[in-house]
Design an enzyme around this catalytic site. Structure first.
Site, PDB file in Angstrom:
ATOM      1  N   THR A  12       0.817  -1.215   0.000  1.00 49.21           N
ATOM      2  CA  THR A  12       0.000   0.000   0.000  1.00 49.21           C
ATOM      3  C   THR A  12       0.843   1.253   0.000  1.00 49.21           C
ATOM      4  OG1 THR A  12      -1.782  -1.150   1.173  1.00 49.21           O
ATOM      5  CG2 THR A  12      -1.810   1.241   1.259  1.00 49.21           C
TER       6      THR A  12
ATOM      7  N   SER B  56       0.692 -10.331  -0.765  1.00 50.21           N
ATOM      8  CA  SER B  56       0.095 -11.673  -0.785  1.00 50.21           C
ATOM      9  C   SER B  56       0.805 -12.586  -1.774  1.00 50.21           C
ATOM     10  CB  SER B  56      -1.396 -11.577  -1.144  1.00 50.21           C
ATOM     11  OG  SER B  56      -2.110 -10.863  -0.158  1.00 50.21           O
TER      12      SER B  56
ATOM     13  N   THR C  51       1.868  -5.093   4.217  1.00 54.31           N
ATOM     14  CA  THR C  51       1.806  -5.507   5.620  1.00 54.31           C
ATOM     15  C   THR C  51       1.439  -6.975   5.811  1.00 54.31           C
ATOM     16  OG1 THR C  51      -0.500  -4.780   5.780  1.00 54.31           O
ATOM     17  CG2 THR C  51       1.212  -3.194   6.404  1.00 54.31           C
ATOM     18  N   ASP C  52       0.718  -7.571   4.851  1.00 49.56           N
ATOM     19  CA  ASP C  52       0.169  -8.911   5.086  1.00 49.56           C
ATOM     20  C   ASP C  52       1.241  -9.962   5.340  1.00 49.56           C
ATOM     21  OD1 ASP C  52      -2.354  -7.920   4.835  1.00 49.56           O
ATOM     22  OD2 ASP C  52      -2.724  -8.707   2.825  1.00 49.56           O
TER      23      ASP C  52
ATOM     24  N   THR D 131       4.183 -10.141  14.626  1.00 53.19           N
ATOM     25  CA  THR D 131       3.002 -10.717  13.978  1.00 53.19           C
ATOM     26  C   THR D 131       2.070  -9.567  13.626  1.00 53.19           C
ATOM     27  OG1 THR D 131       3.129 -12.820  15.173  1.00 53.19           O
ATOM     28  CG2 THR D 131       0.974 -12.185  14.319  1.00 53.19           C
TER      29      THR D 131
ATOM     30  N   GLN E 253      -0.679 -21.790  20.042  1.00 53.19           N
ATOM     31  CA  GLN E 253      -1.587 -20.951  19.275  1.00 53.19           C
ATOM     32  C   GLN E 253      -1.763 -19.574  19.922  1.00 53.19           C
ATOM     33  OE1 GLN E 253      -5.298 -22.997  18.470  1.00 53.19           O
ATOM     34  NE2 GLN E 253      -4.244 -24.901  17.949  1.00 53.19           N
ATOM     35  N   CYS E 254      -1.341 -19.432  21.152  1.00 48.91           N
ATOM     36  CA  CYS E 254      -1.454 -18.147  21.847  1.00 48.91           C
ATOM     37  C   CYS E 254      -0.385 -17.184  21.333  1.00 48.91           C
ATOM     38  CB  CYS E 254      -1.277 -18.327  23.351  1.00 48.91           C
ATOM     39  SG  CYS E 254      -2.485 -19.443  24.105  1.00 48.91           S
TER      40      CYS E 254
END
Length: 344
Positions: free
Chosen positions: A12, A58, A88-89, A165, A277-278
């Site tokens: 972007t 992407s 950013t993705d 993340t 997963q946390c």
């Protein structure tokens, strides 16, 4: 005068909006000169190197990581620091990958981007870009880079890239580093935290490690997961490594078939690493009975590493050690460039 190479890969921040159609299209160098004149009027010399064509985040893949890493390597002696404009993705994946590809780094490599295109009235592009340039050029009183590692700067925080993340698709604070503090905070002044920075031996030359192996996968556990699903993934031809995303502190269902599938995969030479997963916290293998079967099956602990860092670390290690599984297993349990906190 400090010199910074600004590498435009896409995203972007590299786009402008067509006033007539409202669509986004890649920005030219003149666009940055028009909307960010400070970029070329400061005490820092900024040179632009755009990818052609620009890449949507992407569509980023390991070949693009190689191109970024080689661009830095080829221009390493000519510049004091590097800023990479990126969507950013997948920015956390790219930043993590470059942290493993560029060994003995002694100059800053700062990834940044924006949630709104450059030139839009409320865009965050300008502030992110200018602050990243300043960070990439920053040196201490001895003339050494203040933050000589691969980082991500967004909104007002500088993070170690392989600790990040993407957490939000809407807010300007798009990234977080859940298990490691920010390396710097930007306000009126940029406040650095040197004690948190990962420093390489500046006497050692930069090493470029661009071999990778994409035969890795993520297996995310969920209530009701079936043996057929697990078996199908673990039976993938050529599979070398698996990120096993478990519950809480590294727990998994205690059903016997899951233990058998994991054990058989490990015995075939597939490396499986336990990743919670946390977002916050660390894997503690054996803390609860529900993780004991994972230990028995030969699953390794991922401690507090991110999924992005673990995947790219696996890719790089398998690429550099195609025939040495034990070397990869050993390296996955080591902190190579600040990507993980190893508990004794």
């Amino acid at each position: 005068m400090s010199k910074v190479l600004l590498i435009l890969t896409g995203g972007t921040i590299c786009m402008v909006r067509n006033q007539e159609t409202g669509s986004l299209h890649p920005a030219a160098k003149e666009t940055f000169q028009n909307f960010v004149p400070e970029l070329f009027a400061s005490e820092i010399q900024v040179d632009l190197l755009p990818f052609d064509p620009l890449i949507d985040s992407s569509d980023i893949n390991p070949n693009n990581w190689v191109r970024m890493a080689k661009t830095i390597y080829d221009h390493y002696d000519q510049y004091d620091g590097f800023v990479i404009l990126h969507g950013t993705d997948t920015m956390s994946y790219s930043g993590s990958a470059l942290s493993f590809m560029l060994q003995n780094l002694s100059k800053p490599v700062v990834f940044t981007g924006s949630q709104l295109p450059v030139g839009v009235l409320r865009s965050d592009a300008k502030e992110n870009l200018l602050t990243s340039i300043e960070i990439a050029a920053a040196k201490d009183e001895d003339g050494n880079a203040i933050v000589p590692e691969v980082c991500i700067y967004f909104e007002d925080r500088l993070f170690r890239a392989n600790r990040t993340t993407k957490r939000n698709a809407e807010h300007f604070s798009a990234f977080n580093s859940y298990n490691y503090p920010a390396l710097a905070k930007a306000g009126v002044h940029i406040t650095y935290q040197p004690h948190l920075v990962h420093y390489s031996d500046i006497q050692q030359p930069l090493q470029l490690r661009i071999k990778s192996n994409c035969n890795v996968a993520i297996l995310k556990l969920f209530p009701g997961i079936t043996r057929a699903v697990v078996h199908s993934l673990l039976s993938t031809e050529g599979l070398r490594g698996v990120v096993l995303e478990t519950y809480g502190s590294g727990n998994a269902p205690s059903v016997e078939w899951l233990y058998e599938e994991l054990r058989e995969a490990v015995e075939k030479g597939i490396i499986i690493v336990n990743k919670t997963q946390c977002n916050t916290g660390s894997v503690e293998m054996g803390r609860y009975e529900t993780s004991l079967n994972l230990v028995k099956a030969g699953v390794l602990s991922g401690y507090d590493i991110t999924t992005e860092a673990l995947l790219t670390k696996m890719m790089c290690l398998f690429g550099e050690n195609p025939d040495n599984t034990e070397e990869v297993r050993h390296a996955l349990q080591q902190d190579l460039c600040g990507e993980v906190t190893i508990e004794n």
